[in-house]
Design an enzyme around this catalytic site. Structure first.
Site, PDB file in Angstrom:
ATOM      1  CB  CYS A   2       1.928 -42.593 -37.284  1.00  0.00           C
ATOM      2  SG  CYS A   2       3.161 -43.639 -36.454  1.00  0.00           S
ATOM      3  N   GLY A  28       1.423 -45.710 -42.639  1.00  0.00           N
ATOM      4  CA  GLY A  28       1.742 -46.733 -41.652  1.00  0.00           C
ATOM      5  C   GLY A  28       0.955 -47.992 -41.880  1.00  0.00           C
ATOM      6  N   GLY A 102       5.257 -38.855 -35.150  1.00  0.00           N
ATOM      7  CA  GLY A 102       6.523 -38.158 -34.967  1.00  0.00           C
ATOM      8  C   GLY A 102       7.394 -38.808 -33.920  1.00  0.00           C
ATOM      9  CB  THR A 303       6.522 -41.975 -54.337  1.00  0.00           C
ATOM     10  OG1 THR A 303       7.558 -42.955 -54.186  1.00  0.00           O
ATOM     11  CG2 THR A 303       5.455 -42.222 -53.297  1.00  0.00           C
ATOM     12  CG  ASP A 365      13.069 -44.850 -56.257  1.00  0.00           C
ATOM     13  OD1 ASP A 365      11.907 -44.447 -56.075  1.00  0.00           O
ATOM     14  OD2 ASP A 365      13.527 -45.861 -55.696  1.00  0.00           O
ATOM     15  CG  ASP A 366      10.725 -41.870 -53.756  1.00  0.00           C
ATOM     16  OD1 ASP A 366      11.411 -41.974 -52.729  1.00  0.00           O
ATOM     17  OD2 ASP A 366       9.998 -42.782 -54.182  1.00  0.00           O
TER      18      ASP A 366
END
Length: 504
Positions: A2, A28, A102, A303, A365-366
Site C-alpha cells: 500500500c 495500490g 505491510g 518497470t 520483464d522485471d
C-alpha cells in the site's frame, strides 16, 4: 503493498494529501482514503477505487484542516469491500486514525489477545485495524490529558514488543500530531521530509521519496528500523528508536517492481538499481547464451524498461519498444484474482507487428510471478510474427510465498514453484528463458558494493524469512485464506455489498 502519507502543515493539507496519493497510486489501486484534522475534529473520506474517483470536488471541500494522513490500498487479503479501506479510526484514547502498509505475521493471535485481554473488538479482517488497536491500547496507559512525545514513543515501544512482521504506518492524534513508524527489520519503506514556508516548516511522511519530491519537500532520510518519527501540531519533530533489536533488511522486491524508478529507498536509487540489474543479466546471457542469435531486445512496459535498455546496450543489441501500453489499465500483478489479471493483459498491451516480424526477440520483464502475463505476452509476440521468442527476468525465480505485504501467498500459484527454469520456459511458451541470480540481484541493489543495508529481505526467492517466525503451519493457513479462489469469492461478496449500498 500500500501507499501511505502524512502531513503536518501550516495551511490546509487536503490537496497535498490527494496529490501524494496520486503519486503513490502505483502502490495500490483498490481503495483510497484521507482523514484530516481541524481543531480536534476529524474529517474522513474513503472508498473503493482510484484516488481520482474517490475524491470528488465536494468531498475534498469537506476535508478541512492543516494536518492529515492518507492511504491507497492494495488488497493482500483479497477483499474488495469498502469496509477495508483506510485510514482506520478508534475513538479511545484521544481518537486515533492510522494508515498502514505491510502485514503482521502474528495478526491472528493479536486479534484474540486484543479481545480477550484488552477488551477491544476488531470489526474487519484487516491487520491494519489490529495494529491501530494495539497502539491505542498501549497509549491507553496515559492518564493525563496532554500527550507528549515521551507518551507516544512509550506506546510505540509496546507496539514493537507485540507486533511482528513487515510494516510501516502513519497515525494521527487530533490536536496532538502525526506519528510515522517502521518495523524493526525495516522491511517496508517509509521516509520523511521538510518544506519551508513563510509560516514555518511543514513535514511530510510517505512510503516513497518521490511523493516528497513532487510536492516540494526536501528528503531528510528514511526512518530507521524500529524508529518512530513524531511531528507535533507546533511543527516540532521528534524521533526515537523504540524497538529493542533492529536490523535493516528492506524488501528487495521494492527495487525490482513496486517502487517508482525515481524513488530513493535507504539511500539506494531505484533507477540505478534496475539499470545494474540489466547489466548483470546481460553478463549472464553472454556466459550462458553465447550461441543464441538475438536481433532485438524488447521490454515489457513499464518497470522493466530501465533494465532492458542497459541489457541491450551491454550486449550491443538493438533496443526497441514493441508493446504499446494502455495507460488506463492498472498494474496487472497487483490486481486481485487470477481472472481479472488474465483478462487485463491483452487490454493493457498491444504489440507493434513491425518490431517482431521475422526477428529473434528477447523479451525482458522485471520478474515472473504467476506466469499468466508472461505466457500471454510470449503468445502475442509470436502472433506479431517473431521467429523466436526468448524471455529474460531481471529477478530470480519467485518460488516462495510472501508474508510481509505482497500478494504472493500461495506457493502453488507461483509458476516457479517446484519447477526448473527449462520447465518454466516451456510453460510460458518461450524458446529459452533466463533468470537473474539472487547474488547478482543483491549486488545490483547495492550502492557500488557499499550500502548501509544489513541484508535484503528476499524470502520470495530463497525462502529465508528474516523475522524468524514464519512456520509451515502459518504458510498453509495463509494460502488457505488468500489464494485466488478465496479472492474471487471475496470480490463477489464485496461487490454485492457495494451494489446494495448504491441501490440504497
Amino acid at each position: 503493498m500500500c501507499g501511505i502519507v502524512g502531513i503536518v502543515g501550516r495551511s490546509p493539507v487536503s490537496q497535498s494529501l490527494y496529490d501524494s496519493l496520486q503519486i503513490l497510486q502505483h502502490r495500490g489501486q483498490d481503495a483510497a482514503g484521507i482523514v484530516t484534522c481541524d481543531n480536534k475534529r476529524l474529517h474522513l473520506c474513503k472508498d473503493n477505487g482510484l484516488a481520482r474517483d474517490v475524491f470528488s470536488h465536494e468531498r475534498m471541500l469537506g476535508l478541512r484542516g492543516n494536518m492529515g494522513i492518507g492511504h491507497v490500498r492494495y488488497p493482500t487479503a483479497g477483499c474488495s469491500s469498502s469496509a477495508e479501506a483506510q485510514p482506520f479510526y478508534v475513538n479511545s484514547p484521544f481518537g486515533i486514525t492510522l494508515a498502514h502498509n505491510g502485514n503482521l505475521t502474528n495478526a491472528a493471535e493479536l486479534k484474540q489477545e486484543l479481545f480477550r485481554e484488552d477488551l477491544r473488538h476488531i470489526n474487519t479482517e484487516s491487520d491494519s485495524e489490529i495494529l491501530l488497536n494495539v497502539f491505542a491500547h498501549e497509549l491507553q496507559a496515559v492518564t493525563k490529558m496532554d500527550v507528549d512525545e515521551d507518551d507516544i514513543f512509550k506506546a510505540l515501544s509496546g507496539v514493537y514488543r507485540r507486533c511482528r512482521g513487515g510494516y510501516s504506518a502513519v497515525a494521527m492524534i487530533p490536536g496532538v500530531g502525526i506519528l510515522g513508524f517502521r518495523d524493526a527489520f525495516g522491511i517496508r519503506p517509509i521516509v520523511f521530509g521538510r518544506r519551508e514556508t513563510d509560516a514555518g516548516d511543514e513535514y511530510m511522511i510517505a512510503s516513497e521519496s518521490v511523493a516528497l519530491d513532487t510536492l516540494g519537500f526536501d528528503l531528510i532520510r528514511d526512518l530507521r528500523p524500529g524508529e518512530g518519527v513524531f511531528i507535533d501540531i507546533q511543527g516540532n519533530l521528534h524521533s526515537r528508536i523504540c524497538a529493542e533489536q533492529t536490523l535493516l533488511s528492506p524488501c528487495i522486491f521494492e527495487f525490482v517492481y513496486f517502487a517508482r524508478p525515481d524513488s530513493v529507498i535507504d539511500d539506494i536509487f531505484v533507477h540505478k538499481a534496475r539499470s545494474r540489474m540489466g547489466k548483470r543479466l546481460a553478463h549472464s546471457i553472454e556466459k550462458r547464451w553465447a550461441g543464441k542469435d538475438i536481433d532485438v531486445v524488447i521490454p515489457i512496459p513499464d518497470t522493466s524498461r530501465t533494465a532492458a535498455l542497459r541489457l541491450a546496450n551491454t550486449l550491443g543489441v538493438r533496443y526497441t519498444e514493441g508493446f504499446i501500453k494502455n495507460r488506463y489499465i492498472g498494474r496487472t500483478f497487483i490486481m486481485p484474482g487470477q481472472k481479472v489479471r488474465k483478462k487485463s493483459v491483452r487490454q493493457k498491451l498491444n504489440a507493434i507487428d513491425l518490431e517482431f516480424k521475422n526477428k529473434n526477440v528477447l523479451l525482458v520483464d522485471d520478474s515472473i510471478v504467476r506466469g499468466t502475463t508472461s505466457r500471454q505476452i510470449v503468445q502475442m509476440a509470436r502472433e506479431a510474427g517473431a521467429r523466436k521468442v526468448f524471455f529474460a527476468s531481471a529477478a530470480p525465480p519467485v518460488r516462495f510465498p510472501n508474508v510481509y505485504g505482497i500478494d504472493m501467498p500461495a506457493a502453488r500459484e507461483l509458476v516457479a514453484f517446484d519447477r526448473s527454469e527449462d520447465e518454466i520456459g516451456r510453460l510460458v511458451g518461450a524458446d529459452g528463458i533466463i533468470y537473474q541470480t539472487l547474488e547478482d540481484l543483491t549486488l545490483a541493489c547495492q550502492k557500488k558494493g557499499k550500502t548501509k543495508v544489513d541484508r535484503f529481505e528476499a524470502a520470495v526467492f530463497n525462502g529465508d524469512y528474516v523475522t524468524g517466525d514464519v512456520t509451515a503451519d502459518y504458510l498453509a493457513q495463509l494460502e488457505m485464506d488468500r489464494n485466488d479462489k478465496v479472492k474471487s469469492g471475496n470480490d463477489l461478496a464485496g461487490q454485492k455489498v457495494i451494489d446494495l449500498h448504491n441501490k440504497a
